[in-house]
Design a protein around this motif. Structure first.
Motif, mmCIF file in Angstrom:
data_model
loop_
_atom_site.group_PDB
_atom_site.id
_atom_site.type_symbol
_atom_site.label_atom_id
_atom_site.label_comp_id
_atom_site.label_asym_id
_atom_site.label_seq_id
_atom_site.Cartn_x
_atom_site.Cartn_y
_atom_site.Cartn_z
ATOM 1 N N ARG A 19 0.856 -1.182 0.000
ATOM 2 C CA ARG A 19 0.000 0.000 0.000
ATOM 3 C C ARG A 19 0.891 1.230 0.000
ATOM 4 O O ARG A 19 1.894 1.264 0.718
ATOM 5 N N LEU A 20 0.530 2.214 -0.789
ATOM 6 C CA LEU A 20 1.296 3.446 -0.854
ATOM 7 C C LEU A 20 0.373 4.601 -1.177
ATOM 8 O O LEU A 20 -0.377 4.563 -2.144
ATOM 9 N N ASP A 21 0.428 5.624 -0.342
ATOM 10 C CA ASP A 21 -0.288 6.872 -0.583
ATOM 11 C C ASP A 21 0.723 8.003 -0.451
ATOM 12 O O ASP A 21 1.393 8.125 0.578
ATOM 13 N N VAL A 22 0.856 8.790 -1.497
ATOM 14 C CA VAL A 22 1.710 9.978 -1.460
ATOM 15 C C VAL A 22 0.770 11.169 -1.563
ATOM 16 O O VAL A 22 0.070 11.335 -2.566
ATOM 17 N N ILE A 23 0.730 11.964 -0.513
ATOM 18 C CA ILE A 23 -0.241 13.045 -0.394
ATOM 19 C C ILE A 23 0.485 14.386 -0.412
ATOM 20 O O ILE A 23 1.392 14.625 0.383
ATOM 21 N N ASP A 24 0.076 15.251 -1.319
ATOM 22 C CA ASP A 24 0.642 16.595 -1.414
ATOM 23 C C ASP A 24 -0.102 17.493 -0.423
ATOM 24 O O ASP A 24 -1.278 17.780 -0.592
ATOM 25 N N GLU A 25 0.588 17.909 0.627
ATOM 26 C CA GLU A 25 -0.003 18.757 1.662
ATOM 27 C C GLU A 25 0.488 20.200 1.562
ATOM 28 O O GLU A 25 0.342 20.984 2.496
ATOM 29 N N ALA A 27 -0.506 22.917 0.076
ATOM 30 C CA ALA A 27 -1.477 24.004 0.238
ATOM 31 C C ALA A 27 -1.758 24.319 1.710
ATOM 32 O O ALA A 27 -2.085 25.457 2.049
ATOM 33 N N HIS A 28 -1.588 23.334 2.586
ATOM 34 C CA HIS A 28 -1.835 23.544 4.015
ATOM 35 C C HIS A 28 -0.735 24.364 4.681
ATOM 36 O O HIS A 28 -0.890 24.781 5.826
ATOM 37 N N HIS A 29 0.373 24.559 3.984
ATOM 38 C CA HIS A 29 1.523 25.214 4.592
ATOM 39 C C HIS A 29 1.845 26.582 3.991
ATOM 40 O O HIS A 29 2.897 27.143 4.262
ATOM 41 N N ALA A 30 0.943 27.095 3.199
ATOM 42 C CA ALA A 30 1.156 28.411 2.579
ATOM 43 C C ALA A 30 1.391 29.464 3.653
ATOM 44 O O ALA A 30 0.672 29.525 4.652
ATOM 45 N N GLY A 31 2.421 30.265 3.451
ATOM 46 C CA GLY A 31 2.704 31.359 4.364
ATOM 47 C C GLY A 31 3.556 31.011 5.558
ATOM 48 O O GLY A 31 3.905 31.894 6.344
ATOM 49 N N HIS A 32 3.913 29.752 5.740
ATOM 50 C CA HIS A 32 4.751 29.390 6.881
ATOM 51 C C HIS A 32 6.139 29.988 6.774
ATOM 52 O O HIS A 32 6.785 30.236 7.784
ATOM 53 N N GLN A 33 6.576 30.202 5.545
ATOM 54 C CA GLN A 33 7.818 30.906 5.260
ATOM 55 C C GLN A 33 7.554 31.784 4.056
ATOM 56 O O GLN A 33 6.690 31.470 3.238
ATOM 57 N N PRO A 34 8.291 32.853 3.898
ATOM 58 C CA PRO A 34 8.009 33.777 2.785
ATOM 59 C C PRO A 34 8.012 33.125 1.410
ATOM 60 O O PRO A 34 7.243 33.513 0.545
ATOM 61 N N ASP A 35 8.864 32.128 1.202
ATOM 62 C CA ASP A 35 8.952 31.508 -0.119
ATOM 63 C C ASP A 35 8.027 30.300 -0.284
ATOM 64 O O ASP A 35 8.039 29.653 -1.317
ATOM 65 N N GLY A 38 2.297 27.637 -1.133
ATOM 66 C CA GLY A 38 1.260 26.614 -1.209
ATOM 67 C C GLY A 38 0.960 26.186 -2.622
ATOM 68 O O GLY A 38 0.141 25.302 -2.842
ATOM 69 N N THR A 39 1.624 26.783 -3.606
ATOM 70 C CA THR A 39 1.346 26.447 -5.002
ATOM 71 C C THR A 39 2.284 25.379 -5.552
ATOM 72 O O THR A 39 1.986 24.763 -6.549
ATOM 73 N N GLY A 40 3.429 25.167 -4.938
ATOM 74 C CA GLY A 40 4.368 24.155 -5.424
ATOM 75 C C GLY A 40 4.213 22.851 -4.670
ATOM 76 O O GLY A 40 3.331 22.707 -3.823
ATOM 77 N N GLU A 41 5.060 21.912 -4.978
ATOM 78 C CA GLU A 41 5.050 20.627 -4.275
ATOM 79 C C GLU A 41 6.165 20.652 -3.235
ATOM 80 O O GLU A 41 7.254 20.157 -3.453
ATOM 81 N N THR A 42 5.876 21.257 -2.085
ATOM 82 C CA THR A 42 6.882 21.482 -1.059
ATOM 83 C C THR A 42 6.729 20.593 0.167
ATOM 84 O O THR A 42 7.691 20.384 0.895
ATOM 85 N N LEU A 77 12.316 19.807 -1.930
ATOM 86 C CA LEU A 77 11.194 19.338 -1.116
ATOM 87 C C LEU A 77 11.456 19.792 0.313
ATOM 88 O O LEU A 77 12.480 19.456 0.910
ATOM 89 N N HIS A 78 10.556 20.595 0.861
ATOM 90 C CA HIS A 78 10.775 21.251 2.145
ATOM 91 C C HIS A 78 10.469 20.334 3.335
ATOM 92 O O HIS A 78 11.161 20.373 4.350
ATOM 93 N N ALA A 79 9.413 19.526 3.220
ATOM 94 C CA ALA A 79 9.002 18.686 4.341
ATOM 95 C C ALA A 79 8.481 17.352 3.843
ATOM 96 O O ALA A 79 7.797 17.272 2.822
ATOM 97 N N LEU A 80 8.816 16.301 4.600
ATOM 98 C CA LEU A 80 8.398 14.958 4.257
ATOM 99 C C LEU A 80 7.935 14.249 5.518
ATOM 100 O O LEU A 80 8.725 13.985 6.419
ATOM 101 N N ALA A 81 6.648 13.979 5.610
ATOM 102 C CA ALA A 81 6.096 13.213 6.724
ATOM 103 C C ALA A 81 6.017 11.759 6.271
ATOM 104 O O ALA A 81 5.529 11.472 5.181
#
Length: 93
Positions: A19-25, A27-35, A38-42, A77-81
């Motif tokens: 089983r594998l789910d890769v979820i792009d989150e 958009a939930h992190h927009a504005g956490h840093q200036p750059d 929420g529009t990219g795959e970060t 890629l900024h964050a990976l859970a």
């Protein structure tokens, strides 16, 4: 190819997950840093069940996934859970 698709392809190839789910989150992190808009795959979440995790500690499982995805992290890629499990183990998802 998108970051999400490259992550999925790498993990399928290397870990043969049941089983594998890769979820792009991102958009939930927009504005956490200036750059981070929420529009990219970060920010990605990986939920994976693989027999290759049998007998590995939680830390070893995380290191396995992180090592496989190092090129994505190095490329921005900024964050990976990571939510890894071996077959038969309970998951919250």
């Amino acid at each position: 190819m998108s970051v999400r698709n490259r992550i999925e392809q790498t993990l399928r190839q290397e870990l043969a997950p049941e089983r594998l789910d890769v979820i792009d989150e991102s958009a939930h992190h927009a504005g956490h840093q200036p750059d981070i808009t929420g529009t990219g795959e970060t920010h990605m979440r990986v939920r994976i069940v693989s027999a290759k995790f049998n007998g590995l500690s939680r830390l070893a499982r995380h290191r396995t996934v992180t090592e496989l995805l190092k090129p994505e992290l190095d490329a921005g890629l900024h964050a990976l859970a990571i939510e890894p499990a071996a077959p038969g183990e309970p998951t919250r998802w």
